[in-house]
Scaffold this active site. Structure first.
Site, PDB file in Angstrom:
ATOM      1  CG  ASP A  16      -1.872  -1.140   1.307  1.00  0.00           C
ATOM      2  OD1 ASP A  16      -2.377  -1.538   0.243  1.00  0.00           O
ATOM      3  OD2 ASP A  16      -2.155  -1.640   2.421  1.00  0.00           O
ATOM      4  CE  LYS A  38      -4.299  -6.249   1.256  1.00  0.00           C
ATOM      5  NZ  LYS A  38      -4.947  -4.986   0.902  1.00  0.00           N
ATOM      6  CE  LYS A  67     -10.949  -4.313   2.155  1.00  0.00           C
ATOM      7  NZ  LYS A  67      -9.564  -4.061   1.733  1.00  0.00           N
ATOM      8  CG  ASP A  70     -21.025   0.321  -8.192  1.00  0.00           C
ATOM      9  OD1 ASP A  70     -22.233   0.561  -8.442  1.00  0.00           O
ATOM     10  OD2 ASP A  70     -20.110   1.132  -8.409  1.00  0.00           O
ATOM     11  CB  THR A  74     -20.982  -1.546 -11.661  1.00  0.00           C
ATOM     12  OG1 THR A  74     -21.957  -0.710 -12.287  1.00  0.00           O
ATOM     13  CG2 THR A  74     -19.664  -0.812 -11.541  1.00  0.00           C
ATOM     14  CB  THR A 121      -9.762  -6.080  10.595  1.00  0.00           C
ATOM     15  OG1 THR A 121      -8.979  -5.438   9.602  1.00  0.00           O
ATOM     16  CG2 THR A 121      -9.986  -7.517  10.230  1.00  0.00           C
ATOM     17  CD  GLN A 192      -6.187  -3.377  10.213  1.00  0.00           C
ATOM     18  OE1 GLN A 192      -7.375  -3.552  10.449  1.00  0.00           O
ATOM     19  NE2 GLN A 192      -5.652  -3.641   9.046  1.00  0.00           N
ATOM     20  N   GLY A 212       0.746  -5.763   6.290  1.00  0.00           N
ATOM     21  CA  GLY A 212       1.237  -4.603   5.544  1.00  0.00           C
ATOM     22  C   GLY A 212       2.251  -3.821   6.324  1.00  0.00           C
TER      23      GLY A 212
END
Ligand code: C5P
Length: 234
Positions: A16, A38, A67, A70, A74, A121, A192, A212
């Protein structure tokens, strides 16, 4: 704990970041210990599909964690696109409802492992109540999990605290656990709330864990990962 699989194959590293140099550095440092990276909304917004290409040409698998949430059409088209990139795993919110989940599964066409996010989470019972989800975390997660199972999803993303109950109820599902904080390093929980250690996650039955910042924000990410793997083998 399962002894037949190498733990590093079951640890997914979240990249990220909005700096491509930083992502490349993290991948170089950690590649001997990581099979799947990821890509979430931060790095996908910054770099788009070319980051997927880059990770795959580095010989690694991609977990595309956007995630989706919609209208069914879509999400159907988005999942089709993700499948065409050759990503191994992708996420969607079970809160999107039955029809959205069913259409997504059609779109995945058996090429992508589709994972339903139950409750983030970062949310506890109070946060969930604030968006109208009543009945406590375990009940909310149970309801959403059952919706995902009925729709035929391949697996779920859930906090380590929910895994034993989910495994008991929905045995064969693949469960991916984020919100991992290696306690021995005294890692801060950041945003978190429902966190577990890597060992707690695997002992509770997680198939994969996602980690992460405790790794990527450290000056020596490979060392943090090695320590995690060593700790798991003991
Ligand atoms: O940095 P940290 O270890 O908290 O990273 C957790 C990763 O897992 C983030 O990329 C976050 O988006 C993701 N995630 C999560 N909770 C979920 C699903 C995914 O924290 N329920």
């Amino acid at each position: 704990m399962r002894a037949d699989t190498t733990f590093s194959d079951r640890i997914i590293l979240a990249i990220d970041d909005t700096s491509l140099d930083k992502i490349r550095w993290v991948m170089r440092e950690t590649s001997p210990l990581i099979r799947t990276y990821k890509i979430g909304s931060i790095s996908f917004t910054a770099f788009g599909p070319r980051l997927i290409d880059e990770v795959m040409s580095f010989g690694k698998d991609v977990f595309l964690d956007l995630k989706y949430f919609d209208i069914p059409n879509t999400v159907y088209r988005a999942v089709r696109q993700a499948a065409s990139f050759g990503v191994k795993m992708a996420t969607l919110h079970t809160l999107g409802g039955r029809e959205m989940l069913k259409r997504s599964l059609e779109a995945s066409d058996g090429r992508v492992m589709l994972l339903g996010v139950t409750l983030l989470t970062s949310m506890d019972a109070e946060e969930a109540d604030g968006v109208g989800l009543r009945g406590g975390v375990q009940d909310i997660v149970g309801r959403l999990a059952s919706l995902a199972v009925q729709a035929g999803l391949h697996g779920l993303v859930a906090s380590g605290h929910e895994v034993p109950r989910l495994k008991e109820e929905f045995g064969g599902l693949t469960i991916v656990v984020p919100g991992i904080r290696p306690r021995e390093r005294g890692a801060p929980a950041d945003d978190q709330k429902r966190v577990v250690t890597p060992r707690q996650a695997f002992e509770s039955g997680a198939d994969y864990i996602v980690i992460g910042r405790p790794v990527t924000e450290n000056d020596d990410p490979a060392r943090v990962l090695s320590e995690i793997c060593d700790g798991l083998r003991k």
